[in-house]
Design a protein around this motif. Structure first.
Motif, PDB file in Angstrom:
ATOM      1  N   GLY A  66      62.562 -28.130  27.196  1.00 29.88           N
ATOM      2  CA  GLY A  66      62.203 -27.398  25.992  1.00 29.88           C
ATOM      3  C   GLY A  66      60.729 -27.182  25.752  1.00 29.88           C
ATOM      4  O   GLY A  66      60.348 -26.593  24.747  1.00 29.88           O
ATOM      5  N   ALA A  67      59.873 -27.690  26.631  1.00 28.29           N
ATOM      6  CA  ALA A  67      58.415 -27.530  26.487  1.00 28.29           C
ATOM      7  C   ALA A  67      57.916 -28.125  25.184  1.00 28.29           C
ATOM      8  O   ALA A  67      57.059 -27.563  24.509  1.00 28.29           O
ATOM      9  CB  ALA A  67      58.008 -26.058  26.607  1.00 28.29           C
ATOM     10  N   ARG A  68      58.439 -29.279  24.810  1.00 30.05           N
ATOM     11  CA  ARG A  68      58.081 -29.896  23.532  1.00 30.05           C
ATOM     12  C   ARG A  68      56.860 -30.800  23.670  1.00 30.05           C
ATOM     13  O   ARG A  68      56.642 -31.421  24.704  1.00 30.05           O
ATOM     14  CB  ARG A  68      59.253 -30.705  22.981  1.00 30.05           C
ATOM     15  N   VAL A  69      56.085 -30.864  22.599  1.00 30.12           N
ATOM     16  CA  VAL A  69      54.920 -31.740  22.548  1.00 30.12           C
ATOM     17  C   VAL A  69      55.397 -33.102  22.051  1.00 30.12           C
ATOM     18  O   VAL A  69      55.543 -33.318  20.856  1.00 30.12           O
ATOM     19  CB  VAL A  69      53.805 -31.147  21.668  1.00 30.12           C
ATOM     20  N   THR A  70      55.647 -33.968  22.995  1.00 33.80           N
ATOM     21  CA  THR A  70      56.132 -35.319  22.719  1.00 33.80           C
ATOM     22  C   THR A  70      54.948 -36.286  22.696  1.00 33.80           C
ATOM     23  O   THR A  70      53.813 -35.917  23.039  1.00 33.80           O
ATOM     24  CB  THR A  70      57.117 -35.760  23.809  1.00 33.80           C
ATOM     25  N   LYS A  98      68.041 -23.693  27.221  1.00 36.21           N
ATOM     26  CA  LYS A  98      69.182 -24.480  26.759  1.00 36.21           C
ATOM     27  C   LYS A  98      68.836 -25.279  25.503  1.00 36.21           C
ATOM     28  O   LYS A  98      69.663 -25.443  24.606  1.00 36.21           O
ATOM     29  CB  LYS A  98      69.658 -25.427  27.866  1.00 36.21           C
ATOM     30  N   MET A  99      67.597 -25.748  25.409  1.00 39.78           N
ATOM     31  CA  MET A  99      67.192 -26.536  24.251  1.00 39.78           C
ATOM     32  C   MET A  99      67.085 -25.691  22.982  1.00 39.78           C
ATOM     33  O   MET A  99      67.067 -26.217  21.880  1.00 39.78           O
ATOM     34  CB  MET A  99      65.861 -27.245  24.500  1.00 39.78           C
ATOM     35  N   ALA A 100      67.014 -24.375  23.137  1.00 36.60           N
ATOM     36  CA  ALA A 100      66.958 -23.475  21.975  1.00 36.60           C
ATOM     37  C   ALA A 100      68.276 -22.738  21.771  1.00 36.60           C
ATOM     38  O   ALA A 100      68.417 -21.977  20.817  1.00 36.60           O
ATOM     39  CB  ALA A 100      65.821 -22.469  22.148  1.00 36.60           C
ATOM     40  N   ASN A 101      69.229 -22.973  22.659  1.00 32.49           N
ATOM     41  CA  ASN A 101      70.515 -22.280  22.577  1.00 32.49           C
ATOM     42  C   ASN A 101      71.685 -23.207  22.259  1.00 32.49           C
ATOM     43  O   ASN A 101      72.835 -22.793  22.329  1.00 32.49           O
ATOM     44  CB  ASN A 101      70.804 -21.539  23.886  1.00 32.49           C
ATOM     45  N   ALA A 132      59.282 -21.506  15.243  1.00 31.54           N
ATOM     46  CA  ALA A 132      58.818 -22.572  14.348  1.00 31.54           C
ATOM     47  C   ALA A 132      58.478 -23.833  15.136  1.00 31.54           C
ATOM     48  O   ALA A 132      57.481 -24.511  14.841  1.00 31.54           O
ATOM     49  CB  ALA A 132      59.878 -22.870  13.288  1.00 31.54           C
ATOM     50  N   ALA A 133      59.284 -24.151  16.142  1.00 34.85           N
ATOM     51  CA  ALA A 133      59.007 -25.326  16.973  1.00 34.85           C
ATOM     52  C   ALA A 133      57.704 -25.155  17.736  1.00 34.85           C
ATOM     53  O   ALA A 133      56.907 -26.096  17.847  1.00 34.85           O
ATOM     54  CB  ALA A 133      60.170 -25.573  17.937  1.00 34.85           C
ATOM     55  N   LEU A 134      57.460 -23.952  18.250  1.00 29.65           N
ATOM     56  CA  LEU A 134      56.215 -23.671  18.962  1.00 29.65           C
ATOM     57  C   LEU A 134      55.025 -23.850  18.014  1.00 29.65           C
ATOM     58  O   LEU A 134      54.033 -24.496  18.369  1.00 29.65           O
ATOM     59  CB  LEU A 134      56.237 -22.262  19.549  1.00 29.65           C
ATOM     60  N   THR A 162      61.651 -10.695  32.060  1.00 29.47           N
ATOM     61  CA  THR A 162      60.619  -9.713  32.398  1.00 29.47           C
ATOM     62  C   THR A 162      59.416 -10.323  33.117  1.00 29.47           C
ATOM     63  O   THR A 162      58.606  -9.583  33.683  1.00 29.47           O
ATOM     64  CB  THR A 162      60.087  -9.016  31.125  1.00 29.47           C
ATOM     65  N   GLY A 163      59.264 -11.640  33.034  1.00 23.73           N
ATOM     66  CA  GLY A 163      58.089 -12.303  33.605  1.00 23.73           C
ATOM     67  C   GLY A 163      56.871 -12.203  32.715  1.00 23.73           C
ATOM     68  O   GLY A 163      55.790 -12.658  33.086  1.00 23.73           O
ATOM     69  N   ARG A 164      57.019 -11.649  31.526  1.00 30.20           N
ATOM     70  CA  ARG A 164      55.891 -11.454  30.609  1.00 30.20           C
ATOM     71  C   ARG A 164      55.637 -12.692  29.769  1.00 30.20           C
ATOM     72  O   ARG A 164      56.563 -13.374  29.342  1.00 30.20           O
ATOM     73  CB  ARG A 164      56.153 -10.284  29.671  1.00 30.20           C
ATOM     74  N   LEU A 165      54.380 -12.948  29.526  1.00 30.67           N
ATOM     75  CA  LEU A 165      53.937 -13.993  28.631  1.00 30.67           C
ATOM     76  C   LEU A 165      53.679 -13.349  27.282  1.00 30.67           C
ATOM     77  O   LEU A 165      52.892 -12.401  27.187  1.00 30.67           O
ATOM     78  CB  LEU A 165      52.667 -14.645  29.186  1.00 30.67           C
ATOM     79  N   LEU A 166      54.358 -13.811  26.253  1.00 35.00           N
ATOM     80  CA  LEU A 166      54.296 -13.205  24.932  1.00 35.00           C
ATOM     81  C   LEU A 166      53.519 -14.113  23.981  1.00 35.00           C
ATOM     82  O   LEU A 166      54.071 -15.076  23.422  1.00 35.00           O
ATOM     83  CB  LEU A 166      55.713 -12.969  24.404  1.00 35.00           C
ATOM     84  N   PRO A 167      52.199 -13.855  23.799  1.00 35.74           N
ATOM     85  CA  PRO A 167      51.368 -14.701  22.921  1.00 35.74           C
ATOM     86  C   PRO A 167      51.896 -14.707  21.496  1.00 35.74           C
ATOM     87  O   PRO A 167      52.426 -13.722  21.006  1.00 35.74           O
ATOM     88  CB  PRO A 167      49.993 -14.040  22.988  1.00 35.74           C
ATOM     89  N   ARG A 168      51.734 -15.848  20.842  1.00 33.01           N
ATOM     90  CA  ARG A 168      52.146 -16.007  19.453  1.00 33.01           C
ATOM     91  C   ARG A 168      50.942 -16.424  18.638  1.00 33.01           C
ATOM     92  O   ARG A 168      50.109 -17.199  19.080  1.00 33.01           O
ATOM     93  CB  ARG A 168      53.239 -17.074  19.329  1.00 33.01           C
ATOM     94  N   ASP A 169      50.855 -15.922  17.427  1.00 33.47           N
ATOM     95  CA  ASP A 169      49.787 -16.265  16.502  1.00 33.47           C
ATOM     96  C   ASP A 169      50.205 -17.525  15.763  1.00 33.47           C
ATOM     97  O   ASP A 169      50.868 -17.472  14.733  1.00 33.47           O
ATOM     98  CB  ASP A 169      49.540 -15.110  15.532  1.00 33.47           C
ATOM     99  N   VAL A 170      49.858 -18.664  16.334  1.00 34.70           N
ATOM    100  CA  VAL A 170      50.263 -19.956  15.744  1.00 34.70           C
ATOM    101  C   VAL A 170      49.044 -20.828  15.479  1.00 34.70           C
ATOM    102  O   VAL A 170      48.028 -20.690  16.045  1.00 34.70           O
ATOM    103  CB  VAL A 170      51.260 -20.724  16.649  1.00 34.70           C
TER     104      VAL A 170
END
Length: 170
Positions: A66-70, A98-101, A132-134, A162-170
């Motif tokens: 899930g790419a979580r910050v543990t 899977k961790m988001a589904n 929200a998790a991100l 798509t292989g695209r990286l989608l930046p988020r304003d966080v």
């Protein structure tokens, strides 16, 4: 010399034999040449170096479900920032994860029903809202008192279709 059990790892040893036959020791040290750490999922569809156009030795890659910050990710980032040249961090979950589904309960139930293993003592850290998790994980890094205050931290979602990286304003 200790051997692997049976033929279970024969493919691993054969692959390593081919790799070591063409291996040339690197001039690289343990530092991240591009100063980047990527926190991403363990999903095998993700090729972290390739998708950001970097190469072996450029990036520290931290992977988990899930790419979580543990707490362990934070521990590793402290080491990476002070000892291994990291001055920027990209938190990068992905689509179709899977961790988001699935819910925490669904994951526990699936393992119990299919394998007969009770996993109640494990928190899998599923997310019902990946955005929200991100945002929470990026804030967690920025607020962590043991990390440098000038550490650059960003979030993006990797689209596995798509292989695209989608930046988020966080």
């Amino acid at each position: 010399m200790t051997m692997f059990p049976g033929d279970t790892f024969a493919d691993v040893l054969a692959g390593n034999s081919a790799y070591s036959a063409r291996y040339t020791p690197s001039e690289l040290g343990g530092r991240a040449a591009q100063g980047l750490a990527i926190i991403t999922c363990m999903d095998s569809r993700i090729e972290p170096l390739a998708l950001v156009g970097m190469k072996h030795g450029d990036v520290k890659i931290l992977r988990n479900a899930g790419a979580r910050v543990t707490d362990d990710v934070l521990r590793t980032l402290v080491l990476a920032t002070y000892l291994l040249g990291v001055d920027r961090v990209l938190v990068m979950p992905h689509t179709d994860c899977k961790m988001a589904n699935a819910t925490e309960e669904q994951i526990h139930d699936a393992i119990r029903e299919e394998f007969g293993v009770e996993t109640a003592s494990v928190e899998f850290r599923t997310v019902d809202d990946q955005e929200a998790a991100l945002a929470l994980d990026v804030r967690r890094i920025r607020a962590y008192p043991l990390l440098p205050k000038d550490l650059a931290v960003a979030g993006a979602v990797y689209d596995v279709q798509t292989g695209r990286l989608l930046p988020r304003d966080v």
